[in-house]
Write a protein that holds these residues in place. Structure first.
Motif, short mmCIF file in Angstrom:
data_model
loop_
_atom_site.label_atom_id
_atom_site.label_comp_id
_atom_site.label_asym_id
_atom_site.label_seq_id
_atom_site.Cartn_x
_atom_site.Cartn_y
_atom_site.Cartn_z
N TRP A 242 0.84 -1.18 0.00
CA TRP A 242 0.00 0.00 0.00
C TRP A 242 0.89 1.25 0.00
O TRP A 242 2.02 1.22 0.51
N VAL A 243 0.39 2.29 -0.58
CA VAL A 243 1.20 3.48 -0.80
C VAL A 243 0.56 4.67 -0.10
O VAL A 243 -0.65 4.91 -0.23
N LEU A 244 1.37 5.40 0.66
CA LEU A 244 0.92 6.61 1.33
C LEU A 244 1.62 7.81 0.68
O LEU A 244 2.76 8.11 1.00
N PRO A 245 0.92 8.49 -0.25
CA PRO A 245 1.54 9.67 -0.87
C PRO A 245 1.79 10.75 0.17
O PRO A 245 1.11 10.83 1.19
N ALA A 246 2.76 11.58 -0.10
CA ALA A 246 3.11 12.65 0.82
C ALA A 246 1.91 13.57 1.02
O ALA A 246 1.23 13.94 0.07
N GLY A 247 1.63 13.89 2.29
CA GLY A 247 0.52 14.78 2.59
C GLY A 247 -0.77 14.08 2.91
O GLY A 247 -1.70 14.69 3.44
N ASP A 248 -0.87 12.78 2.59
CA ASP A 248 -2.10 12.04 2.90
C ASP A 248 -2.20 11.78 4.40
O ASP A 248 -1.19 11.69 5.11
N ASP A 249 -3.38 11.62 4.86
CA ASP A 249 -3.64 11.33 6.27
C ASP A 249 -3.29 9.88 6.55
O ASP A 249 -3.83 8.95 5.93
N ILE A 250 -2.36 9.65 7.49
CA ILE A 250 -1.89 8.29 7.73
C ILE A 250 -2.90 7.47 8.54
O ILE A 250 -2.84 6.24 8.53
N GLN A 251 -3.84 8.14 9.23
CA GLN A 251 -4.72 7.40 10.13
C GLN A 251 -5.64 6.44 9.38
O GLN A 251 -5.91 5.33 9.84
N SER A 252 -6.14 6.87 8.22
CA SER A 252 -7.03 5.99 7.47
C SER A 252 -6.29 4.73 7.02
O SER A 252 -6.86 3.63 7.01
N LEU A 253 -5.03 4.88 6.65
CA LEU A 253 -4.26 3.71 6.22
C LEU A 253 -3.93 2.81 7.41
O LEU A 253 -4.03 1.58 7.30
N ILE A 254 -3.57 3.41 8.54
CA ILE A 254 -3.26 2.61 9.72
C ILE A 254 -4.50 1.84 10.18
O ILE A 254 -4.42 0.67 10.59
N SER A 255 -5.65 2.49 10.08
CA SER A 255 -6.90 1.82 10.46
C SER A 255 -7.20 0.65 9.53
O SER A 255 -7.79 -0.36 9.95
N PHE A 256 -6.80 0.79 8.29
CA PHE A 256 -7.09 -0.23 7.28
C PHE A 256 -6.19 -1.45 7.44
O PHE A 256 -6.61 -2.58 7.18
N SER A 287 14.34 2.26 6.05
CA SER A 287 13.43 1.13 5.85
C SER A 287 13.32 0.40 7.18
O SER A 287 14.33 0.17 7.85
N ILE A 288 12.11 0.04 7.57
CA ILE A 288 11.88 -0.60 8.86
C ILE A 288 11.12 -1.89 8.63
O ILE A 288 10.07 -1.90 7.98
N LEU A 289 11.65 -2.99 9.19
CA LEU A 289 11.06 -4.32 8.99
C LEU A 289 10.41 -4.82 10.28
O LEU A 289 10.54 -4.21 11.35
N ASN A 290 9.73 -5.95 10.16
CA ASN A 290 9.15 -6.68 11.30
C ASN A 290 8.20 -5.81 12.14
O ASN A 290 8.29 -5.75 13.37
N ILE A 291 7.30 -5.11 11.46
CA ILE A 291 6.30 -4.29 12.14
C ILE A 291 5.11 -5.18 12.46
O ILE A 291 4.49 -5.76 11.55
N THR A 292 4.75 -5.28 13.75
CA THR A 292 3.74 -6.26 14.16
C THR A 292 2.50 -5.65 14.79
O THR A 292 1.58 -6.38 15.18
N ASN A 293 2.43 -4.32 14.95
CA ASN A 293 1.22 -3.69 15.49
C ASN A 293 1.06 -2.29 14.93
O ASN A 293 1.96 -1.75 14.28
N LYS A 294 -0.10 -1.68 15.18
CA LYS A 294 -0.42 -0.39 14.58
C LYS A 294 0.47 0.73 15.12
O LYS A 294 0.80 1.69 14.41
N GLU A 295 0.83 0.64 16.42
CA GLU A 295 1.68 1.68 16.99
C GLU A 295 3.05 1.69 16.30
O GLU A 295 3.60 2.75 15.99
N GLU A 296 3.60 0.51 16.12
CA GLU A 296 4.88 0.42 15.42
C GLU A 296 4.76 0.91 13.99
O GLU A 296 5.67 1.55 13.46
N LEU A 297 3.61 0.63 13.37
CA LEU A 297 3.40 1.06 11.98
C LEU A 297 3.39 2.58 11.87
O LEU A 297 4.05 3.17 10.99
#
Length: 964
Positions: A242-256, A287-297
């Motif tokens: 999934w792609v988060l363009p610059a300026g987009d709201d990150i919350q909707s993606l994190i919720s998804f 670059s960050i690997l092994n993300i396992t929860n929304k807070e880390e994301l």
């Protein structure tokens, strides 16, 4: 009269009103921010809200609304209320808004339409609010609004065709501008008003979340994400992302998204400008690997975004003169790799090595790219993918380790597939293997293998090894003329292009800059495969109608030049070419001082620039006309071509000798004995005089006409004397496929194309003569410099550049060591075999090219240049010195063909050339004599061996080796 003033208002005042940068002034006054210098540099209402805050946005709305209303009121002064002219006035307002303010003018049009047609405007507003609620996406919503606007206005004025045209034109104009300008909401900037982001959050929802399944553009989401989305849609194994363009709201993606221990995610950068041909930005962003929860994301996304503004990243962009743009974040499912690594489709270090290079290890890909562990290294020689099915591709793997070799083979083939997919640009890929599937994590161009240089075309124009003097004259002439032609078509779009980089020398051979030419061709509207056309001979598809329209002004300028080509040439011929040739012919060079010889050289060079223009444009003109008219080459009369006319007249002279002297009385078994015998008999002396006049007429031809260091026929007479000997004693009659008499009943396309062919032959003659006289002037100058002790031996002058020769004639410089060094380099490069036809980047030329096993092929494919089939014996001729016996059973293999080669080409039963096409000198000679010919067979002089039996098909361009 009032309507005339109304038209002036529409055409002049409305665009000026639209371009008035009120929003920029308002935003700067309230926030001290210049919209013209931040973000997308659009001066728009949304930009005012986004960068200046709510107050600036409100004032911006008022100012733009006033423009739209004022436009309608001004139009009503001269035209009836509600007329179609109000719509055209809004169109003029929008054009001015776009041209000067780089905005779309949406607010102008909205309020203008509300005054123009309140009912239609209100209906559009209500339905638009409904559509925005449904779509919750700005881009789709705006297009729907435009559709509704045009539909409602046309339905309300269905009985007025001119009104319908005006409504559709206004909607189409806005839609076109929306496609041209970026949206400020797609870019992140520092110091953006936080309240502004909240205002637009409504227009983002799950439907607007971008994934790698979507068609993504690199200017929007960066090259990395755009490439992966392209490959995924083509069917390659790409992890979901999934792609988060610059300026987009990150919350909707994190919720998804729902990362977990069993399904971890990886966050990677995809900055605008990253993974480009000139800058990879490797290691610059986090670059960050092994993300396992929304807070880390959320933390990983913010860290990745912030890495764009790190000091090292900023310095990296500054060092490469890149503009600060924005950071897109790429979130992907993380693959648990059993084996992983990187692969380079071409060696990025040893740039003359065409093997695939793979570095791999057991485990995840991060181990290999981290630099903390030494990976296993493999080199793989891969056969041509296009000639084989994937199961039949042969590979030769050098290297061993824990990674299975079958996996190394698959990765090597994958890297070459991707190189082919991206028009031959070498690729750097990251991959991982989970035990079942090879997953592709990244593919980008190898930056230090750019630009790409090709001998294709260049090797035909300037064949063989090239002396320094020749290149110092030829390179600026050729690059300059091509630059003039491209600038004619591209206009201002050519301002950032350096046409001096069009050609260069590698291994003392000419190479064209395929990357630069590909850029030029793309700007001219040619398709992406133009790079493959330049490097691999791929066919070009037709340009799109849209690209043709964009380039129409430049193409019309070029077409005008092409149409006037014959007239312009005739004028230059009378004013420059003939007077110059006549003037230099009357001088005895042995009696001229070095200064006077240099003056004449300058005069020749000035005229040669004009001749170079025609030598490039007339073959191009002929090729374009031939492609359009579809006239077969065999239907044309090429008897005026210097390479054909010279051989025809020599054959006629041999035939005349056969009538004067009985063949049986001539006792000669070689050309030397023949000419000795002719000098002893009266009839023979007459023929010798005629032969000498023939040399005066055609002696300017030579083995390499474009290299002034190579002797001409008048200096090296053996090839033409051997041909004369063959004509005299040959039992086969001389014939040609076409003559001028055969054209009397030809169709008008044939006659029309014939005129352009005649012009091409005239320009070839003028150009070749000027180059020959240039050579003879330098030879005479060299004799003077040797007498004065400034040069030591014959041929030294050709190892100096032109500006060095000028210095040598003025001051007694000592160039002896430089000349000796260049002689050695020249000889070393001349002795090289298998010189690459494509060179990537700027290789270390002190290393010799790699030698490959290229002699194992049983079939060779080239360009069919002259139809017919022939089985014969191979004879390889690399120069016109020490020629073998050539007859109708000979399949002649040559590195190139120039007009001077016609003396031996016409004696063969078949011709194979390493370079060239259907318009090359060898192809012309072959068609004239009905000899099958195949051109553009790379490394033919190395693959084929003397005395081999082969079958040649000049129609299909195919060569079969019958005797291995």
């Amino acid at each position: 009269m009032s309507q005339v003033w109304g038209l002036l208002i529409i055409l002049i005042i409305c665009p000026l009103l639209g371009g008035l940068p009120l929003i920029d002034w308002i935003t700067y006054g309230l926030s001290r921010k210049r919209l013209s210098k931040i973000g997308t540099r659009n001066i728009s209402v949304s930009a005012a809200f986004y960068h200046g805050g709510q107050l600036a946005g409100i004032f911006a709305v008022v100012s733009e609304a006033a423009k739209g209303i004022l436009t309608i009121l001004l139009t009503r002064v001269f035209f009836p209320s509600g007329s179609v002219w109000e719509l055209f006035a809004l169109c003029a307002l929008v054009l001015g808004r776009y041209w000067w303010g780089k905005g779309a003018g949406t607010t102008n049009v909205f309020w203008g339409v509300m005054v123009h047609d309140p009912i239609g405007g209100s209906l559009t507003l209500v339905l638009s609010l409904i559509s925005f609620t449904l779509f919750r996406d700005r881009k789709s919503g705006k297009l729907v609004v435009l559709f509704l606007l045009a539909l409602i206005l046309t339905l309300r004025h269905a009985n007025q065709p001119e009104y319908i045209i005006g409504a559709i034109a206004l909607a189409a104009l806005l839609a076109g501008i929306y496609q041209k300008i970026p949206d400020d909401l797609d870019l992140s900037q520092t110091n953006v008003n936080p309240e502004s982001k909240k205002m637009f959050r409504f227009f983002r929802g799950e439907q607007a979340i971008l994934s790698l399944n979507d068609s993504l553009k690199p200017q929007k989401v960066g090259q990395k994400a755009a490439t992966l989305s392209h490959l995924k849609r083509l069917g390659y194994a790409i992890p979901d992302g999934w792609v988060l363009p610059a300026g987009d709201d990150i919350q909707s993606l994190i919720s998804f998204l729902n990362p977990s221990i069993t399904e971890p995610l990886a966050v990677r950068s995809s900055a605008i400008g990253e993974d480009s041909e000139n800058a990879s930005a490797a290691g610059q962003y986090i670059s960050i690997l092994n993300i396992t929860n929304k807070e880390e994301l959320e933390s990983a996304i913010l860290a990745c975004q912030n890495s764009y503004n790190s000091p090292t990243a900023i310095r990296y962009r500054q060092d490469r003169q890149q503009k600060d743009t924005s950071m897109t974040v790429l979130i992907q499912k993380q693959i648990k790799g059993v084996f992983s690594g990187v692969a380079f489709s071409r060696d990025p270090v040893e740039q003359l090595n065409t093997n695939v290079v793979i570095e791999a290890l057991p485990g995840d890909a991060s181990l290999v790219v981290s630099g903390k562990v030494t990976p296993e290294r493999y080199q793989i020689e891969v056969s041509d993918l296009k000639e084989n099915n994937l199961d039949e591709i042969e590979v030769n793997i050098l290297g061993e380790g824990d990674v299975p070799l079958h996996l190394i083979k698959q990765v090597a083939i994958l890297s070459r597939q991707l190189e082919d997919l991206y028009q031959g640009k070498p690729q750097d890929i990251e991959w991982t293997y989970d035990g079942q599937t090879i997953w592709l994590l990244q593919s980008r161009a190898i930056t230090n293998l750019h630009p790409i240089w090709t001998r294709k075309i260049a090797a035909e124009v300037i064949p063989g090894v090239i002396h320094p003097l020749t290149w110092s004259i030829n390179q600026p002439l050729t690059c300059g003329v091509w630059g003039d032609i491209f600038q004619l078509v591209l206009g201002k779009r050519a301002q950032d292009l350096d046409f001096n980089q069009t050609a260069t020398l590698h291994f003392q051979r000419a190479y064209f800059n395929a990357s630069l030419l590909n850029t030029i061709f793309q700007r001219m509207g040619l398709p992406p495969e133009s790079l493959e056309f330049l490097t691999r001979g791929a066919k070009l598809s037709k340009p799109s109608v849209f690209s043709t329209l964009i380039n129409l002004p430049g193409l019309l300028r070029l077409a005008q030049r092409e149409w006037q080509l014959e007239k312009d040439f005739e004028q230059d011929k009378q004013h420059y070419f003939i007077p110059t040739l006549q003037e230099i012919e009357i001088h005895n060079l042995t009696n001229l001082s070095s200064k006077k010889i240099l003056n004449q050289i300058e005069q020749i060079l000035l005229v040669l620039k004009k001749a170079t223009y025609y030598s490039i444009l007339t073959p191009l003109s002929f090729a374009i006309r031939q492609a359009i008219l579809k006239v077969p080459f065999e239907d044309l009369d090429n008897s005026a071509a210097p390479e054909v006319a010279s051989v025809r007249s020599l054959a006629a002279l041999a035939e005349e000798l056969g009538h004067l002297l009985p063949i049986q009385t001539i006792k000669a078994d070689n050309f030397a004995a023949l000419f000795a015998h002719l000098s002893e008999v009266s009839e023979g002396k007459n023929i010798l005089n005629r032969f000498q006049k023939w040399l005066e007429c055609y002696g300017y031809l030579g083995e390499v006409g474009t290299d002034i260091a190579v002797p001409r026929w008048s200096e090296e007479q053996r090839p033409v004397k051997e041909l004369f000997f063959q004509f005299l004693f040959s039992s086969q009659p001389f014939f040609a496929t076409k003559s001028s008499d055969d054209l009397s009943t030809s169709s008008w396309p044939t006659l029309w194309l014939q005129k352009r062919l005649n012009l091409k032959n005239q320009t070839t003659e003028i150009y070749s003569k000027l180059l020959s006289y240039l050579r003879w002037h330098f030879v005479a100058l060299e004799e003077n410099l040797m007498i004065s002790g400034r040069l030591n031996q014959t041929g030294d002058i050709f190892f100096l550049k032109y500006d060095e020769i000028e210095k040598l004639t003025q001051v007694n410089h000592n160039f002896a060591d430089l000349i000796q060094q260049r002689r050695q380099e020249f000889q070393q490069n001349k002795d090289l075999t298998q010189v690459p036809y494509v060179v990537y980047g700027k290789p270390n030329l002190t290393n010799k090219p790699f030698i490959y096993n290229i002699s194992s092929r049983s079939k060779l494919q080239g360009i069919g240049a002259s139809p017919g089939q022939k089985i014969g014996i191979i004879k390889i001729v690399k120069t016109l010195q020490n020629l073998p016996n050539i007859d109708a059973q000979t399949i002649l293999v040559v590195p190139y063909t120039d007009s001077g080669w016609s003396a031996i080409l016409s004696r063969a039963g078949g011709i194979i050339a390493e370079v060239g096409g259907r318009l090359s000198h060898g192809a012309i000679i072959a068609r004239e004599y009905g000899i099958p010919a195949v051109m553009d067979v790379h490394h033919a002089t190395e693959i084929l061996k003397n005395d081999q039996l082969v079958r040649i098909d000049g129609q299909k361009g195919l060569i079969e080796i019958l005797d291995r």
